[in-house]
Design a protein around this motif. Sequence first.
Motif, PDB file in Angstrom:
ATOM      1  N   HIS A 252      -3.862   9.681  18.371  1.00 44.60           N
ATOM      2  CA  HIS A 252      -5.055  10.497  18.572  1.00 44.60           C
ATOM      3  C   HIS A 252      -4.925  11.437  19.764  1.00 44.60           C
ATOM      4  O   HIS A 252      -5.709  12.370  19.894  1.00 44.60           O
TER       5      HIS A 252
ATOM      6  N   ASP B 102      -8.793  15.979  15.155  1.00 39.12           N
ATOM      7  CA  ASP B 102      -9.636  15.857  16.340  1.00 39.12           C
ATOM      8  C   ASP B 102     -10.941  15.173  15.941  1.00 39.12           C
ATOM      9  O   ASP B 102     -11.849  15.809  15.407  1.00 39.12           O
ATOM     10  N   VAL B 103     -10.982  13.858  16.141  1.00 37.69           N
ATOM     11  CA  VAL B 103     -12.145  13.050  15.768  1.00 37.69           C
ATOM     12  C   VAL B 103     -12.530  12.147  16.925  1.00 37.69           C
ATOM     13  O   VAL B 103     -11.746  11.912  17.841  1.00 37.69           O
ATOM     14  N   SER B 104     -13.735  11.625  16.858  1.00 39.88           N
ATOM     15  CA  SER B 104     -14.184  10.644  17.844  1.00 39.88           C
ATOM     16  C   SER B 104     -13.515   9.316  17.557  1.00 39.88           C
ATOM     17  O   SER B 104     -13.436   8.897  16.402  1.00 39.88           O
TER      18      SER B 104
ATOM     19  N   ARG C  12     -18.790  12.288  10.713  1.00 38.30           N
ATOM     20  CA  ARG C  12     -17.854  13.383  11.000  1.00 38.30           C
ATOM     21  C   ARG C  12     -16.415  12.866  11.035  1.00 38.30           C
ATOM     22  O   ARG C  12     -15.508  13.459  10.442  1.00 38.30           O
ATOM     23  N   THR C  13     -16.201  11.748  11.702  1.00 35.98           N
ATOM     24  CA  THR C  13     -14.864  11.160  11.806  1.00 35.98           C
ATOM     25  C   THR C  13     -14.341  10.759  10.432  1.00 35.98           C
ATOM     26  O   THR C  13     -13.200  11.066  10.066  1.00 35.98           O
ATOM     27  N   THR C  14     -15.170  10.070   9.661  1.00 39.36           N
ATOM     28  CA  THR C  14     -14.759   9.601   8.335  1.00 39.36           C
ATOM     29  C   THR C  14     -14.383  10.770   7.434  1.00 39.36           C
ATOM     30  O   THR C  14     -13.348  10.731   6.751  1.00 39.36           O
TER      31      THR C  14
ATOM     32  N   ARG D 155     -13.280  13.766   8.237  1.00 37.84           N
ATOM     33  CA  ARG D 155     -12.001  14.365   8.651  1.00 37.84           C
ATOM     34  C   ARG D 155     -10.815  13.456   8.334  1.00 37.84           C
ATOM     35  O   ARG D 155      -9.748  13.925   7.931  1.00 37.84           O
ATOM     36  N   LEU D 156     -11.008  12.152   8.524  1.00 38.11           N
ATOM     37  CA  LEU D 156      -9.901  11.228   8.261  1.00 38.11           C
ATOM     38  C   LEU D 156      -9.609  11.100   6.767  1.00 38.11           C
ATOM     39  O   LEU D 156      -8.448  10.934   6.381  1.00 38.11           O
TER      40      LEU D 156
ATOM     41  N   THR E  96     -12.613   3.104  13.640  1.00 36.69           N
ATOM     42  CA  THR E  96     -12.415   4.529  13.386  1.00 36.69           C
ATOM     43  C   THR E  96     -11.879   4.805  11.984  1.00 36.69           C
ATOM     44  O   THR E  96     -12.323   5.733  11.317  1.00 36.69           O
TER      45      THR E  96
END
Length: 132
Positions: free
Chosen positions: A56, A78-80, A98-100, A102-103, A125
């Motif tokens: 990360h 670029d995720v939390s 948002r994280t999910t 992008r992943l 995450t």
Amino acid sequence: MPVTMKVSVGNAPLSSRKIVIAFPFGGDKLGGSHISAVGLIAGLDRERFEPVVVVHRSGLVLDDYLRQCGLFPTLAPDVSILPASKGGGFATATALVRTTTRLIGFLRDHSIDIVHTNDGQMHATWALAARL
């Protein structure tokens, strides 16, 4: 405790191609879970499995260690990095969505079949994205 999550992506049957396994790491510190995961990666049959080491943040102690072990990490989107503990509120829920999202795109773009996490923050995450 390590967690392995199977991801359903890709069109080719697994028997006809290598199984792609993502090993995401979040922190900048080097610890036992990293050393354990690198040992696991080193023992994989490269005829059957293709590891994708994901960091990360790049340019840190962990990055250097991975390179010394012959592993060249891929930078995560670029995720939390989500907290390992339960709780939170609206901000945590928003970060999770948002994280999910992008992943999921990252997993599809890299044809990842399995996500293997080794610490609580990476479990939190990556778990939902791997499941979806």
